[in-house]
Design a protein around this motif. Structure first.
Motif, mmCIF file in Angstrom:
data_model
loop_
_atom_site.group_PDB
_atom_site.id
_atom_site.type_symbol
_atom_site.label_atom_id
_atom_site.label_comp_id
_atom_site.label_asym_id
_atom_site.label_seq_id
_atom_site.Cartn_x
_atom_site.Cartn_y
_atom_site.Cartn_z
ATOM 1 N N ARG A 41 0.775 13.829 8.331
ATOM 2 C CA ARG A 41 1.623 15.007 8.266
ATOM 3 C C ARG A 41 2.184 15.308 9.666
ATOM 4 O O ARG A 41 1.778 14.668 10.633
ATOM 5 C CB ARG A 41 0.833 16.195 7.743
ATOM 6 N N GLU A 42 3.081 16.258 9.753
ATOM 7 C CA GLU A 42 3.715 16.595 11.022
ATOM 8 C C GLU A 42 2.683 16.707 12.143
ATOM 9 O O GLU A 42 1.662 17.395 11.997
ATOM 10 C CB GLU A 42 4.470 17.916 10.894
ATOM 11 N N GLY A 43 2.933 16.004 13.233
ATOM 12 C CA GLY A 43 2.036 16.025 14.389
ATOM 13 C C GLY A 43 0.970 14.945 14.369
ATOM 14 O O GLY A 43 0.301 14.728 15.375
ATOM 15 N N ASP A 44 0.795 14.257 13.233
ATOM 16 C CA ASP A 44 -0.215 13.199 13.140
ATOM 17 C C ASP A 44 0.323 11.892 13.711
ATOM 18 O O ASP A 44 1.495 11.554 13.531
ATOM 19 C CB ASP A 44 -0.628 12.943 11.687
ATOM 20 N N ALA A 45 -0.560 11.162 14.370
ATOM 21 C CA ALA A 45 -0.233 9.840 14.899
ATOM 22 C C ALA A 45 -1.222 8.834 14.332
ATOM 23 O O ALA A 45 -2.370 9.174 14.019
ATOM 24 C CB ALA A 45 -0.304 9.844 16.424
ATOM 25 N N PHE A 46 -0.756 7.593 14.196
ATOM 26 C CA PHE A 46 -1.606 6.538 13.645
ATOM 27 C C PHE A 46 -1.108 5.187 14.138
ATOM 28 O O PHE A 46 0.101 4.997 14.315
ATOM 29 C CB PHE A 46 -1.576 6.564 12.109
ATOM 30 N N VAL A 47 -2.036 4.263 14.344
ATOM 31 C CA VAL A 47 -1.691 2.907 14.745
ATOM 32 C C VAL A 47 -2.124 1.948 13.648
ATOM 33 O O VAL A 47 -3.301 1.923 13.261
ATOM 34 C CB VAL A 47 -2.365 2.521 16.078
ATOM 35 N N VAL A 48 -1.177 1.157 13.144
ATOM 36 C CA VAL A 48 -1.490 0.068 12.220
ATOM 37 C C VAL A 48 -1.807 -1.147 13.095
ATOM 38 O O VAL A 48 -0.957 -1.580 13.880
ATOM 39 C CB VAL A 48 -0.309 -0.249 11.273
ATOM 40 N N PRO A 49 -3.024 -1.684 12.978
ATOM 41 C CA PRO A 49 -3.383 -2.822 13.824
ATOM 42 C C PRO A 49 -2.583 -4.078 13.490
ATOM 43 O O PRO A 49 -2.181 -4.280 12.344
ATOM 44 C CB PRO A 49 -4.869 -3.053 13.512
ATOM 45 N N ARG A 50 -2.341 -4.895 14.484
ATOM 46 C CA ARG A 50 -1.634 -6.158 14.286
ATOM 47 C C ARG A 50 -2.318 -6.962 13.192
ATOM 48 O O ARG A 50 -3.546 -6.896 13.022
ATOM 49 C CB ARG A 50 -1.579 -6.948 15.585
ATOM 50 N N GLY A 51 -1.517 -7.675 12.424
ATOM 51 C CA GLY A 51 -2.057 -8.541 11.381
ATOM 52 C C GLY A 51 -2.426 -7.849 10.081
ATOM 53 O O GLY A 51 -2.843 -8.505 9.139
ATOM 54 N N VAL A 52 -2.274 -6.521 9.996
ATOM 55 C CA VAL A 52 -2.628 -5.781 8.781
ATOM 56 C C VAL A 52 -1.365 -5.572 7.941
ATOM 57 O O VAL A 52 -0.385 -4.980 8.406
ATOM 58 C CB VAL A 52 -3.277 -4.423 9.119
ATOM 59 N N ALA A 53 -1.396 -6.054 6.700
ATOM 60 C CA ALA A 53 -0.278 -5.822 5.775
ATOM 61 C C ALA A 53 -0.230 -4.333 5.452
ATOM 62 O O ALA A 53 -1.251 -3.710 5.166
ATOM 63 C CB ALA A 53 -0.461 -6.648 4.514
ATOM 64 N N HIS A 54 0.975 -3.772 5.514
ATOM 65 C CA HIS A 54 1.132 -2.339 5.249
ATOM 66 C C HIS A 54 2.491 -2.057 4.631
ATOM 67 O O HIS A 54 3.415 -2.860 4.741
ATOM 68 C CB HIS A 54 0.946 -1.520 6.534
ATOM 69 N N ARG A 55 2.540 -0.915 3.920
ATOM 70 C CA ARG A 55 3.783 -0.466 3.304
ATOM 71 C C ARG A 55 3.904 1.039 3.500
ATOM 72 O O ARG A 55 3.221 1.818 2.860
ATOM 73 C CB ARG A 55 3.834 -0.778 1.818
ATOM 74 N N PRO A 56 4.808 1.440 4.384
ATOM 75 C CA PRO A 56 5.063 2.869 4.532
ATOM 76 C C PRO A 56 5.812 3.422 3.312
ATOM 77 O O PRO A 56 6.571 2.700 2.655
ATOM 78 C CB PRO A 56 5.953 2.948 5.779
ATOM 79 N N SER A 57 5.592 4.682 3.039
ATOM 80 C CA SER A 57 6.344 5.395 2.014
ATOM 81 C C SER A 57 6.343 6.867 2.396
ATOM 82 O O SER A 57 5.527 7.309 3.206
ATOM 83 C CB SER A 57 5.739 5.184 0.617
ATOM 84 N N SER A 58 7.275 7.612 1.806
ATOM 85 C CA SER A 58 7.370 9.011 2.176
ATOM 86 C C SER A 58 8.171 9.791 1.146
ATOM 87 O O SER A 58 9.173 9.294 0.644
ATOM 88 C CB SER A 58 8.058 9.130 3.543
ATOM 89 N N PRO A 59 7.757 11.044 0.882
ATOM 90 C CA PRO A 59 8.614 11.928 0.093
ATOM 91 C C PRO A 59 9.752 12.483 0.952
ATOM 92 O O PRO A 59 10.666 13.101 0.445
ATOM 93 C CB PRO A 59 7.660 13.034 -0.368
ATOM 94 N N GLY A 60 9.676 12.251 2.242
ATOM 95 C CA GLY A 60 10.680 12.692 3.208
ATOM 96 C C GLY A 60 10.024 13.003 4.533
ATOM 97 O O GLY A 60 9.116 13.838 4.599
ATOM 98 N N ALA A 61 10.434 12.287 5.585
ATOM 99 C CA ALA A 61 9.828 12.494 6.899
ATOM 100 C C ALA A 61 10.768 12.012 7.994
ATOM 101 O O ALA A 61 11.690 11.234 7.757
ATOM 102 C CB ALA A 61 8.499 11.740 7.007
ATOM 103 N N SER A 62 10.481 12.481 9.190
ATOM 104 C CA SER A 62 11.092 11.963 10.415
ATOM 105 C C SER A 62 9.944 11.417 11.248
ATOM 106 O O SER A 62 8.910 12.083 11.393
ATOM 107 C CB SER A 62 11.802 13.071 11.189
ATOM 108 N N ILE A 63 10.124 10.200 11.778
ATOM 109 C CA ILE A 63 9.035 9.555 12.498
ATOM 110 C C ILE A 63 9.517 9.019 13.846
ATOM 111 O O ILE A 63 10.705 8.772 14.043
ATOM 112 C CB ILE A 63 8.412 8.406 11.680
ATOM 113 N N LEU A 64 8.557 8.845 14.746
ATOM 114 C CA LEU A 64 8.781 8.195 16.022
ATOM 115 C C LEU A 64 7.845 6.997 16.076
ATOM 116 O O LEU A 64 6.688 7.095 15.644
ATOM 117 C CB LEU A 64 8.480 9.158 17.164
ATOM 118 N N MET A 65 8.339 5.871 16.586
ATOM 119 C CA MET A 65 7.545 4.644 16.661
ATOM 120 C C MET A 65 7.635 4.048 18.057
ATOM 121 O O MET A 65 8.674 4.158 18.709
ATOM 122 C CB MET A 65 8.066 3.605 15.666
ATOM 123 N N PHE A 66 6.552 3.418 18.498
ATOM 124 C CA PHE A 66 6.549 2.587 19.702
ATOM 125 C C PHE A 66 6.325 1.163 19.245
ATOM 126 O O PHE A 66 5.348 0.875 18.543
ATOM 127 C CB PHE A 66 5.395 2.963 20.644
#
Length: 136
Positions: free
Chosen positions: A77-102
């Motif tokens: 949710r707003e203000g939360d940060a998370f790191v997906v580790p390298r090599g991990v299959a993932h699928r983002p989804s959202s009902p609606g969001a704005s995100i920042l990525m490094f």
């Protein structure tokens, strides 16, 4: 990217395309990207890099698949940060969001590999310049 600050709210307001990240800054060999998220992305993996997400607004879910095939979802949710580790299959989804990525400069938004065909609403890109605005 010059010597002036970038206002993230203004950057996000400058485009409407979803799953189409814009590069707002570069730091060393990394891009700082912002994006609008809505609906499902695609299952993908980044073999050689972690992926950092910060939710600027809304809700952003990341389904992840472990090596044994089990899946679990992290809800951000707003203000939360998370790191997906390298090599991990993932699928983002959202009902609606704005995100920042490094991400390292040149990292594809659909990973080193992805499952199935890309949906029309998912932009496979290494990040668009903020002033280029394709898919406005």
């Amino acid at each position: 990217m010059g010597d002036e600050p970038v206002n993230l709210n203004e950057a996000l307001a400058s485009f409407a395309a979803i799953w189409s990240p814009r590069v707002v800054a570069r730091m060393n060999d990394y891009d700082v990207r912002v994006a609008h998220a809505k609906g499902d992305h695609v299952w993908h993996v980044h073999e050689n890099t972690d992926e950092f997400f910060l939710v600027l607004g809304g809700r952003f879910d990341i389904a992840m698949r472990s090596s044994d095939g089990t899946e679990h979802t992290v809800v951000l949710r707003e203000g939360d940060a998370f790191v997906v580790p390298r090599g991990v299959a993932h699928r983002p989804s959202s009902p609606g969001a704005s995100i920042l990525m490094f991400e390292p400069t040149g990292t594809s938004s659909t990973g080193d590999s992805h499952e199935g065909d890309l949906p029309e609403h998912v932009d496979s890109t290494i990040g668009h310049p903020l002033d280029g605005n394709p898919g406005r």
